[in-house]
Scaffold this motif. Structure first.
Motif, PDB file in Angstrom:
ATOM      1  N   GLU A  94       0.830  -1.201   0.000  1.00  0.00           N
ATOM      2  CA  GLU A  94       0.000   0.000   0.000  1.00  0.00           C
ATOM      3  C   GLU A  94       0.871   1.259   0.000  1.00  0.00           C
ATOM      4  OE1 GLU A  94      -4.042   0.738   0.159  1.00  0.00           O
ATOM      5  OE2 GLU A  94      -3.712  -0.113   2.139  1.00  0.00           O
ATOM      6  N   ALA A  95       1.957   1.209   0.769  1.00  0.00           N
ATOM      7  CA  ALA A  95       2.861   2.357   0.842  1.00  0.00           C
ATOM      8  C   ALA A  95       3.554   2.622  -0.495  1.00  0.00           C
ATOM      9  CB  ALA A  95       3.910   2.133   1.931  1.00  0.00           C
ATOM     10  N   HIS A  96       3.684   1.587  -1.295  1.00  0.00           N
ATOM     11  CA  HIS A  96       4.347   1.729  -2.591  1.00  0.00           C
ATOM     12  C   HIS A  96       3.360   1.825  -3.749  1.00  0.00           C
ATOM     13  CE1 HIS A  96       7.698   0.243  -0.122  1.00  0.00           C
ATOM     14  NE2 HIS A  96       8.408   1.049  -0.906  1.00  0.00           N
ATOM     15  N   GLY A  97       2.100   2.033  -3.429  1.00  0.00           N
ATOM     16  CA  GLY A  97       1.108   2.280  -4.463  1.00  0.00           C
ATOM     17  C   GLY A  97       0.510   1.049  -5.131  1.00  0.00           C
ATOM     18  N   ALA A  98       0.697  -0.110  -4.578  1.00  0.00           N
ATOM     19  CA  ALA A  98       0.121  -1.338  -5.151  1.00  0.00           C
ATOM     20  C   ALA A  98      -1.093  -1.748  -4.319  1.00  0.00           C
ATOM     21  CB  ALA A  98       1.159  -2.447  -5.181  1.00  0.00           C
ATOM     22  N   GLY A  99      -2.140  -0.939  -4.421  1.00  0.00           N
ATOM     23  CA  GLY A  99      -3.340  -1.161  -3.617  1.00  0.00           C
ATOM     24  C   GLY A  99      -4.056  -2.458  -3.916  1.00  0.00           C
ATOM     25  N   ASP A 100      -4.066  -2.872  -5.177  1.00  0.00           N
ATOM     26  CA  ASP A 100      -4.739  -4.126  -5.531  1.00  0.00           C
ATOM     27  C   ASP A 100      -4.071  -5.326  -4.871  1.00  0.00           C
ATOM     28  OD1 ASP A 100      -6.491  -2.685  -7.065  1.00  0.00           O
ATOM     29  OD2 ASP A 100      -5.532  -3.186  -8.980  1.00  0.00           O
ATOM     30  N   ARG A 101      -2.752  -5.351  -4.946  1.00  0.00           N
ATOM     31  CA  ARG A 101      -2.008  -6.457  -4.332  1.00  0.00           C
ATOM     32  C   ARG A 101      -2.142  -6.411  -2.815  1.00  0.00           C
ATOM     33  NH1 ARG A 101      -0.869 -11.321  -3.613  1.00  0.00           N
ATOM     34  NH2 ARG A 101       1.264 -11.823  -3.067  1.00  0.00           N
ATOM     35  N   ALA A 102      -2.171  -5.213  -2.235  1.00  0.00           N
ATOM     36  CA  ALA A 102      -2.339  -5.066  -0.791  1.00  0.00           C
ATOM     37  C   ALA A 102      -3.690  -5.623  -0.360  1.00  0.00           C
ATOM     38  CB  ALA A 102      -2.210  -3.604  -0.386  1.00  0.00           C
ATOM     39  N   GLU A 103      -4.717  -5.352  -1.142  1.00  0.00           N
ATOM     40  CA  GLU A 103      -6.050  -5.863  -0.820  1.00  0.00           C
ATOM     41  C   GLU A 103      -6.076  -7.383  -0.892  1.00  0.00           C
ATOM     42  OE1 GLU A 103      -9.563  -5.681   0.763  1.00  0.00           O
ATOM     43  OE2 GLU A 103      -8.338  -3.904   0.410  1.00  0.00           O
ATOM     44  N   GLN A 104      -5.393  -7.950  -1.869  1.00  0.00           N
ATOM     45  CA  GLN A 104      -5.331  -9.406  -1.996  1.00  0.00           C
ATOM     46  C   GLN A 104      -4.622 -10.025  -0.792  1.00  0.00           C
ATOM     47  OE1 GLN A 104      -3.241 -10.779  -5.461  1.00  0.00           O
ATOM     48  NE2 GLN A 104      -3.756 -12.915  -5.088  1.00  0.00           N
ATOM     49  N   LEU A 105      -3.535  -9.399  -0.351  1.00  0.00           N
ATOM     50  CA  LEU A 105      -2.813  -9.903   0.818  1.00  0.00           C
ATOM     51  C   LEU A 105      -3.656  -9.811   2.085  1.00  0.00           C
ATOM     52  CD1 LEU A 105       0.711  -8.456   0.038  1.00  0.00           C
ATOM     53  CD2 LEU A 105       0.116 -10.876   0.215  1.00  0.00           C
ATOM     54  N   ARG A 106      -4.444  -8.751   2.193  1.00  0.00           N
ATOM     55  CA  ARG A 106      -5.343  -8.633   3.353  1.00  0.00           C
ATOM     56  C   ARG A 106      -6.414  -9.721   3.326  1.00  0.00           C
ATOM     57  NH1 ARG A 106      -4.784  -3.117   2.218  1.00  0.00           N
ATOM     58  NH2 ARG A 106      -3.390  -2.150   3.723  1.00  0.00           N
ATOM     59  N   ALA A 107      -6.925 -10.036   2.150  1.00  0.00           N
ATOM     60  CA  ALA A 107      -7.914 -11.109   2.016  1.00  0.00           C
ATOM     61  C   ALA A 107      -7.292 -12.447   2.416  1.00  0.00           C
ATOM     62  CB  ALA A 107      -8.459 -11.167   0.580  1.00  0.00           C
ATOM     63  N   GLU A 108      -6.036 -12.670   2.030  1.00  0.00           N
ATOM     64  CA  GLU A 108      -5.348 -13.891   2.414  1.00  0.00           C
ATOM     65  C   GLU A 108      -5.175 -13.963   3.925  1.00  0.00           C
ATOM     66  OE1 GLU A 108      -1.679 -14.053   0.242  1.00  0.00           O
ATOM     67  OE2 GLU A 108      -2.707 -14.202  -1.700  1.00  0.00           O
ATOM     68  N   ALA A 109      -4.838 -12.827   4.549  1.00  0.00           N
ATOM     69  CA  ALA A 109      -4.679 -12.791   6.001  1.00  0.00           C
ATOM     70  C   ALA A 109      -5.997 -13.080   6.698  1.00  0.00           C
ATOM     71  CB  ALA A 109      -4.125 -11.432   6.438  1.00  0.00           C
ATOM     72  N   GLU A 110      -7.088 -12.572   6.161  1.00  0.00           N
ATOM     73  CA  GLU A 110      -8.412 -12.835   6.739  1.00  0.00           C
ATOM     74  C   GLU A 110      -8.784 -14.306   6.625  1.00  0.00           C
ATOM     75  OE1 GLU A 110     -10.362 -10.921   8.650  1.00  0.00           O
ATOM     76  OE2 GLU A 110      -8.616  -9.593   8.522  1.00  0.00           O
ATOM     77  N   LEU A 111      -8.407 -14.932   5.526  1.00  0.00           N
ATOM     78  CA  LEU A 111      -8.663 -16.358   5.368  1.00  0.00           C
ATOM     79  C   LEU A 111      -7.915 -17.151   6.424  1.00  0.00           C
ATOM     80  CD1 LEU A 111      -9.822 -18.454   2.968  1.00  0.00           C
ATOM     81  CD2 LEU A 111      -7.389 -18.909   2.969  1.00  0.00           C
ATOM     82  N   LEU A 112      -6.669 -16.756   6.696  1.00  0.00           N
ATOM     83  CA  LEU A 112      -5.891 -17.451   7.718  1.00  0.00           C
ATOM     84  C   LEU A 112      -6.465 -17.233   9.113  1.00  0.00           C
ATOM     85  CD1 LEU A 112      -2.269 -16.822   6.431  1.00  0.00           C
ATOM     86  CD2 LEU A 112      -3.508 -18.986   6.474  1.00  0.00           C
ATOM     87  N   ALA A 113      -7.149 -16.116   9.321  1.00  0.00           N
ATOM     88  CA  ALA A 113      -7.732 -15.839  10.640  1.00  0.00           C
ATOM     89  C   ALA A 113      -8.786 -16.867  11.021  1.00  0.00           C
ATOM     90  CB  ALA A 113      -8.351 -14.434  10.633  1.00  0.00           C
ATOM     91  N   THR A 114      -9.389 -17.522  10.033  1.00  0.00           N
ATOM     92  CA  THR A 114     -10.400 -18.530  10.332  1.00  0.00           C
ATOM     93  C   THR A 114      -9.810 -19.775  10.992  1.00  0.00           C
ATOM     94  OG1 THR A 114     -10.262 -19.544   8.142  1.00  0.00           O
ATOM     95  CG2 THR A 114     -11.865 -17.776   8.433  1.00  0.00           C
ATOM     96  N   TYR A 115      -8.495 -19.928  10.911  1.00  0.00           N
ATOM     97  CA  TYR A 115      -7.836 -21.106  11.498  1.00  0.00           C
ATOM     98  C   TYR A 115      -7.209 -20.817  12.861  1.00  0.00           C
ATOM     99  CZ  TYR A 115      -8.504 -22.932   6.861  1.00  0.00           C
ATOM    100  OH  TYR A 115      -9.080 -23.338   5.672  1.00  0.00           O
ATOM    101  N   LEU A 116      -7.315 -19.590  13.318  1.00  0.00           N
ATOM    102  CA  LEU A 116      -6.709 -19.239  14.618  1.00  0.00           C
ATOM    103  C   LEU A 116      -7.676 -19.336  15.765  1.00  0.00           C
ATOM    104  CD1 LEU A 116      -4.531 -16.234  13.498  1.00  0.00           C
ATOM    105  CD2 LEU A 116      -3.814 -18.579  13.927  1.00  0.00           C
TER     106      LEU A 116
END
Length: 116
Positions: A94-116
């Motif tokens: 996000e800091a480097h202007g790649a908002g789409d990729r940042a959003e995808q990484l956040r979605a991946e992190a949310e998916l992992l939250a279901t296993y914690l």
């Protein structure tokens, strides 16, 4: 294999069948991180120094490596580390202007939250 690890594998199979590329990618990398944590250090004493191939393993079962047994708590800590890594990478993207990729990484992190 623990119950959590079996659940991850089952969810990976379901994600592959559903052609969910995000879930498939996340689950594969998480299972790989778990497999890496299960690995024990290799000792150099088991390797041959002579013969046709120096450093080759010799004998029946010589290439089999023992694995560490991880508890569900160990696996949860690995998942939490994977999740934290994705969140940190999302902030960097996000800091480097790649908002789409940042959003995808956040979605991946949310998916992992279901296993914690």
């Amino acid at each position: 294999m623990t119950g959590l690890q079996a659940r991850l594998r089952a969810d990976l199979l379901n994600a592959r069948k559903a052609r969910d590329t995000t879930a498939t990618t996340v689950l594969r990398s998480t299972l790989s991180a778990i497999a890496n944590a299960e690995a024990l250090p290799v000792t150099e004493t088991a390797l041959a120094t002579d013969g046709p191939i120096a450093g080759a393993a010799i004998g029946v079962g010589a290439t089999e490596a023992s694995r560490r047994d991880l508890s569900d708590e160990d696996i949860r800590s690995i998942i939490a580390a994977e999740q934290a890594e994705r969140r940190a990478a999302a902030s960097d993207m996000e800091a480097h202007g790649a908002g789409d990729r940042a959003e995808q990484l956040r979605a991946e992190a949310e998916l992992l939250a279901t296993y914690l």
